[in-house]
Design an enzyme around this catalytic site. Sequence first.
Site, PDB file in Angstrom:
ATOM      1  N   GLU A  84       0.877  -1.175   0.000  1.00 24.51           N
ATOM      2  CA  GLU A  84       0.000   0.000   0.000  1.00 24.51           C
ATOM      3  C   GLU A  84       0.904   1.211   0.000  1.00 24.51           C
ATOM      4  O   GLU A  84       1.680   1.406   0.930  1.00 24.51           O
ATOM      5  CB  GLU A  84      -0.792   0.079   1.307  1.00 24.51           C
ATOM      6  CG  GLU A  84      -1.922  -0.863   1.459  1.00 24.51           C
ATOM      7  CD  GLU A  84      -2.561  -0.671   2.854  1.00 24.51           C
ATOM      8  OE1 GLU A  84      -2.344   0.363   3.505  1.00 24.51           O
ATOM      9  OE2 GLU A  84      -3.259  -1.591   3.274  1.00 24.51           O
ATOM     10  N   ASP A 134      -4.592   8.497  11.350  1.00 21.67           N
ATOM     11  CA  ASP A 134      -3.245   8.008  11.631  1.00 21.67           C
ATOM     12  C   ASP A 134      -2.728   8.453  12.999  1.00 21.67           C
ATOM     13  O   ASP A 134      -2.959   9.574  13.438  1.00 21.67           O
ATOM     14  CB  ASP A 134      -2.275   8.489  10.554  1.00 21.67           C
ATOM     15  CG  ASP A 134      -2.461   7.709   9.258  1.00 21.67           C
ATOM     16  OD1 ASP A 134      -2.401   6.470   9.330  1.00 21.67           O
ATOM     17  OD2 ASP A 134      -2.705   8.326   8.213  1.00 21.67           O
TER      18      ASP A 134
END
Lengths: 416, 263
Positions: free
Chosen positions: B49, B60
Amino acid sequence: MSSTGKGAGGQLSPTPHDPDSRGHFGPWGGRFMPEALIAAVDELAAEYDKARIDPEFLGEFDRLLRDYAGRPSLLTEAPKFAKHAGGARIFLKREDLNHTGSHKINNVLGQALLTKRMGKKRVIAETGAGQHGVATATACALLDLDCVVYMGEVDTQRQALNVARMRLLGAEVIPVSTGSRTLKDAINEALRDWVANVDDTHYLLGTAAGPHPFPVLVRDFHRIIGIEAREQILQKAGRLPDVVAACVGGGSNAIGIFHGFIDDPDVRLVGLEPGGDGVDSGRHGATLTAGTPGSLHGAMSYVLQDEDGQISEAHSISAGLDYPGVGPEHSHLKDLGRAEYRPITDAEAMDAFALLSRTEGIIPAVESAHALAGALKIGHELGEEGLILVNLSGRGDKDMDTAVEWFGLNKPEEAR
Amino acid sequence: MSRLAPMFAECREQGRAALIGYLPAGYPTIEGSQDTLRRMVDSGCDLVEVGLPYSDPVMDGPTIQLAAEQSLRAGFRVRDLFGVVESVASAGGRAVVMSYWNPVLRYGVDAFARDLAAAGGLGLITPDLVPDEAEDWIAAAERHSLDRIFLVAPSSTEDRIASTSAASSGFLYATSVMGVTGARDVVSSAAPELVRRTREHTDLPIGVGLGVRSGEQAAELAAFADGVIVGSAFVSAVREGEDAVSALTRDLAQGVRRAATPA
């Protein structure tokens, strides 16, 4: 006149200007957010749909607005200030006189009551100037909710007094040191907290932005401003204003007062954005003036971004307007041409800040000073027959450090 | 037909899960990220990815936030992403992109899909785009034969798992915990339940991510998932050097091959 009558019921009832069922105002709004949080906003939307027509909720909200926040807020004419505005009449909607010193209390009381209804025990919030953080900490103290406020590190420094107020009220204040260390990063951090703690935590968002249903419910909790102001100005001036002026960062105070007049086509709705050093300088927060379509913090709206879609840092002397996004309904009103948006520079805002203080004995929040500066300009355009309603969204006590520095108030008179 | 399907079919035949490794493009430099991604492929990642660094990465944790910030400070541009994808594809690796929605929107949804497909990318993972708002992307993905990988979470209702599965292709990304990215010591107990619930709605392969950092944890997940997704641990390994990246990949690759038998 009272805040009952039409009261909270009228304030929260659905309008023809509501978004579709998925929160879209035309192409704006919606839900651009992680799947993990969809269940929480679904729950919130369902709870709000029930609450907004529940007499018990409406009664409790109305009671808190009246007996705790101090509503209705006054409408004050500012004739000496208006002399500097080409002679137009100017009325101030005094949200600065609410408990905690700004309009923010309206929304936090509503959302804190919803938090209790959902059975959640913990509230998180973001804050820029600290007004929303203080209001949230206040409502949480009143209603026995745990409170955590995320605040950009830069803002904790320029609004140290509000940090102290929040802590005194029992809230935990967490300085955010990522990104630009201002409001947008505080929202990022609050969203991260929410994903991890969504079972027992409500994110009490402070402006009419974010994913559906926040833009609607925050707006509705502030509609009382416009409902009261319309009635008051009809009584005092005998007619509707030509212009309603309000500052726009995320846009909650503006959308609240605008809605009182949105169905009066002859009333112009003017939002004043933070122009910082000037829109041409690139150092500003004038999202509707200079932004482009994008998704930020859960909704489609105009945003300040670069050509890669990286979100820009906003710049404003006012921490409360220092935000690169704006509520989706404002984007819609701009596109429809129903509202106009203009930038006000830091210098123009600070001039208006000083002028209102000296002419009327009212020290406004630096945020609200943007609306006052707009009224000065619009007054000259309208001339002596003009009638302007300004939303004085907050008081300026919190801005004394900014004022001391800007005007050199710590120096002897002759040295300034 | 999904271009990721053969990979998952092959892994299934081998009785193992796929290893999916994440790295932000441009971290620590564009060339550095190309080298690291190729190393990850060579050492045992079945799929990588490639993350698109973004200014406001709300899903995140600190590790990936800081890596993205560093990449952007070093001057990373969205157009650089496609070169990074191409370098993986031309070395024989498989790559998808993971991106927050705003940069894709700004680039132009169809233009982004076109350029990603031209670079040899196989699909896009969208952590802050739900199918409800994805009409343009779904159309563009179909036009350019890209897989669209949406997320399901422990908080997803049955209805949402069903509709998200129906809108997805390639695989489904199951977030194992309610939280942001970042290595954790213990694999979440919510993951097996989420995968079990999701399988009732779809035959798509299911990748599980968030919090994995060791071969042992990978083995635990491989017992019930079709793919094991590792992100922050790779970012941390980059800081330690090339050998650490290779060693981590090999450890994880062994992990997905010795799936612990569910008790």
